[in-house]
Design a protein around this motif. Structure first.
Motif, mmCIF file in Angstrom:
data_model
loop_
_atom_site.group_PDB
_atom_site.id
_atom_site.type_symbol
_atom_site.label_atom_id
_atom_site.label_comp_id
_atom_site.label_asym_id
_atom_site.label_seq_id
_atom_site.Cartn_x
_atom_site.Cartn_y
_atom_site.Cartn_z
ATOM 1 N N SER A 15 0.833 -1.202 0.000
ATOM 2 C CA SER A 15 0.000 0.000 0.000
ATOM 3 C C SER A 15 0.868 1.253 0.000
ATOM 4 O O SER A 15 0.575 2.232 -0.696
ATOM 5 C CB SER A 15 -0.925 -0.002 1.224
ATOM 6 N N ALA A 16 1.957 1.214 0.767
ATOM 7 C CA ALA A 16 2.869 2.361 0.830
ATOM 8 C C ALA A 16 3.515 2.624 -0.524
ATOM 9 O O ALA A 16 3.911 3.756 -0.827
ATOM 10 C CB ALA A 16 3.948 2.109 1.887
ATOM 11 N N GLU A 17 3.608 1.584 -1.354
ATOM 12 C CA GLU A 17 4.203 1.729 -2.683
ATOM 13 C C GLU A 17 3.174 2.130 -3.733
ATOM 14 O O GLU A 17 3.465 2.146 -4.929
ATOM 15 C CB GLU A 17 4.889 0.423 -3.086
ATOM 16 N N GLY A 18 1.948 2.432 -3.264
ATOM 17 C CA GLY A 18 0.925 2.924 -4.177
ATOM 18 C C GLY A 18 0.029 1.865 -4.784
ATOM 19 O O GLY A 18 -0.777 2.161 -5.672
ATOM 20 N N VAL A 45 3.412 5.955 9.714
ATOM 21 C CA VAL A 45 3.866 5.526 11.041
ATOM 22 C C VAL A 45 4.727 4.267 10.925
ATOM 23 O O VAL A 45 5.792 4.166 11.542
ATOM 24 C CB VAL A 45 2.658 5.259 11.968
ATOM 25 N N ALA A 46 4.258 3.310 10.122
ATOM 26 C CA ALA A 46 4.993 2.053 9.967
ATOM 27 C C ALA A 46 6.367 2.288 9.344
ATOM 28 O O ALA A 46 7.358 1.669 9.738
ATOM 29 C CB ALA A 46 4.186 1.085 9.107
ATOM 30 N N THR A 47 6.430 3.200 8.379
ATOM 31 C CA THR A 47 7.711 3.520 7.738
ATOM 32 C C THR A 47 8.656 4.188 8.730
ATOM 33 O O THR A 47 9.848 3.849 8.809
ATOM 34 C CB THR A 47 7.488 4.447 6.529
ATOM 35 N N LYS A 48 8.132 5.116 9.509
ATOM 36 C CA LYS A 48 8.950 5.829 10.493
ATOM 37 C C LYS A 48 9.512 4.879 11.544
ATOM 38 O O LYS A 48 10.659 5.026 11.986
ATOM 39 C CB LYS A 48 8.111 6.919 11.169
ATOM 40 N N LEU A 49 8.709 3.885 11.942
ATOM 41 C CA LEU A 49 9.138 2.931 12.968
ATOM 42 C C LEU A 49 9.978 1.787 12.400
ATOM 43 O O LEU A 49 10.461 0.940 13.143
ATOM 44 C CB LEU A 49 7.910 2.348 13.685
ATOM 45 N N GLY A 50 10.126 1.772 11.075
ATOM 46 C CA GLY A 50 10.917 0.715 10.453
ATOM 47 C C GLY A 50 10.203 -0.619 10.391
ATOM 48 O O GLY A 50 10.835 -1.678 10.291
#
Length: 237
Positions: free
Chosen positions: A188-191, A230-235
């Protein structure tokens, strides 16, 4: 099996907790048509450091340890001697075997462990390990085509992520995403749309929606973009 191995590598690369890895491998095992998996790694510099991850029945794990089956298990013996993936069938290994091996396989058969795939791998400082998938139906092996190189690459990556997760000691609690939640959130983060993700992961639209909803709850996010941020920031992805 190539597609399955590549999907396992893609998913493993974004796992950040041991729980997520366990969930991922268990689901992936069942998607391939197998029931159980086992990952074992022995650190050659410290033989007491044994790392395992498995969904084998608890009673089988207990019997295996109590009976010290590792000393004569023919699958494990072969894995120690070769460096490539192989298929094994308990019925074939039983022929002409000694009493201790017959006893071991009879107990395994009772728990639905009758045949499987074994992938040995080596790590730094002469460490060794084995990843195994097992099934109650030996005929399941007939349609499998092993790729020795891809098999070792996938399992070595799995080992690296397990080691990395074990070494991480977060200073504050971090939300724990399951393997499927992390993977769907990554796409989802990749679009990718939910229909795209369903096709990539070979699952249903409703399953993708379910995992994304639970991921948002775990991250305490109100929207999907907020959850991915949030998930990206937390790795986590």
């Amino acid at each position: 099996m190539k597609t399955w191995l590549r999907n396992l590598m893609d998913a493993t690369s974004v796992m950040t907790t041991t729980r997520a890895i366990f969930d991922l491998v268990m689901l992936s095992t069942k998607e391939l048509g197998f029931e159980h998996f086992s990952y074992i790694h022995v650190d050659a510099t410290n033989l007491s450091r044994l790392t395992t991850l498995s969904n084998f029945p608890p009673q089988w794990q207990a019997r295996y340890l109590e009976g010290r089956y590792d000393a004569f298990d023919p699958v494990l013996s072969r894995a120690r001697q070769c460096a490539h993936a192989f298929l094994w069938n308990g019925e074939e290994l039983l022929r002409g075997s000694r009493a201790s091996i017959r006893k071991m396989f009879i107990e395994a058969y009772d728990l639905g462990i009758r045949a499987g795939v074994a992938i040995p791998f080596e790590t730094g400082l002469r460490g060794r390990g084995i990843f195994m998938l097992t099934t109650a139906d030996p005929h399941r092996l007939q349609s499998l085509k092993l790729d020795p190189v891809l098999s070792v690459n996938a399992v070595t990556l799995l080992h690296a992520r397990i080691e990395a997760c074990a070494a991480e000691l977060p200073s504050s609690p971090i939300p724990d995403l399951s393997g499927r939640q992390a993977m769907t959130l990554k796409w989802s983060a990749e679009g990718r749309t939910m229909r795209d993700i369903a096709k990539i992961e070979n699952t249903s639209y409703s399953n993708v929606h379910f995992h994304l909803i639970n991921a948002k709850k775990a991250l305490r996010a109100d929207t999907l973009p907020q959850a991915t941020a949030v998930a990206t920031k937390l790795g986590l992805i």
